[in-house]
Scaffold this active site. Sequence first.
Site, PDB file in Angstrom:
ATOM      1  CB  CYS A 150     -65.417 -30.481  16.241  1.00 19.10           C
ATOM      2  SG  CYS A 150     -66.931 -31.455  16.151  1.00 19.10           S
ATOM      3  NE  ARG A 151     -63.168 -28.448  20.737  1.00 20.49           N
ATOM      4  CZ  ARG A 151     -63.141 -28.636  22.034  1.00 20.49           C
ATOM      5  NH1 ARG A 151     -62.947 -27.605  22.834  1.00 20.49           N
ATOM      6  NH2 ARG A 151     -63.302 -29.834  22.554  1.00 20.49           N
ATOM      7  CB  SER A 152     -57.819 -31.400  17.316  1.00 24.40           C
ATOM      8  OG  SER A 152     -58.482 -32.634  17.247  1.00 24.40           O
ATOM      9  CG  ASN A 204     -58.742 -36.396  16.483  1.00 28.06           C
ATOM     10  OD1 ASN A 204     -58.211 -37.435  16.082  1.00 28.06           O
ATOM     11  ND2 ASN A 204     -58.418 -35.230  15.983  1.00 28.06           N
ATOM     12  CB  CYS A 244     -60.226 -31.040  20.515  1.00 24.56           C
ATOM     13  SG  CYS A 244     -60.712 -32.167  19.182  1.00 24.56           S
ATOM     14  CG  ASP A 249     -66.990 -28.939  21.948  1.00 28.41           C
ATOM     15  OD1 ASP A 249     -67.212 -29.088  20.734  1.00 28.41           O
ATOM     16  OD2 ASP A 249     -66.950 -29.885  22.762  1.00 28.41           O
TER      17      ASP A 249
END
Length: 161
Positions: free
Chosen positions: A17-19, A15, A12, A127
């Site tokens: 939150c999402r990934s 690195n 993401c 996001d």
Amino acid sequence: MAEQYPSIVFVCLGNICRSPLADGALRHEVARRGLGWTVDSAGTGGWHAGDAPDKRAIAVAARHGVDISGLRGRQVHARDFTRFDLILAMDHDNLAGLHAIAPPDHAADVRLALDLVEGREGQAVADPYYGDARGFDATWADAQAIARGVLRHFGVDGRYA
Ligand code: 4NP
């Protein structure tokens, strides 16, 4: 001869939150099944290198029984294209950032993470960083769907027992 296990990295922007959520969700399923896969995550940006995931990401994963507090941010690197079989971008900007640093002769499969989820092909994982805690519930749901999609991609039953 050593057996080759799949290696997957989620990418993401930050690195944090999402990934890390996709990383944690897949790591959890891989561990539950005793699979020897390599699962990692990284950011196209380097601002959060060395940082733990966002507290809201840690909290939503913990509510689902997954501990991501030990993960640390790092920036994606050209050598990731040889270290990993499958490089999964969380959104289109991340995918463009990956293509920008990809070595010309790499063999990695680079695509959007939601391409592995039926009916979500071509979509981005939103996001949640600038939103409220509810956004992280949606991110977790996407992370779980992606984890299931990756299992299926490599021929493992993705259903939750
Ligand atoms: P992520 O979210 O890419 O899902 O980790 C973000 C984290 C940090 C920032 C942006 C997005 N930031 O601008 O610092």
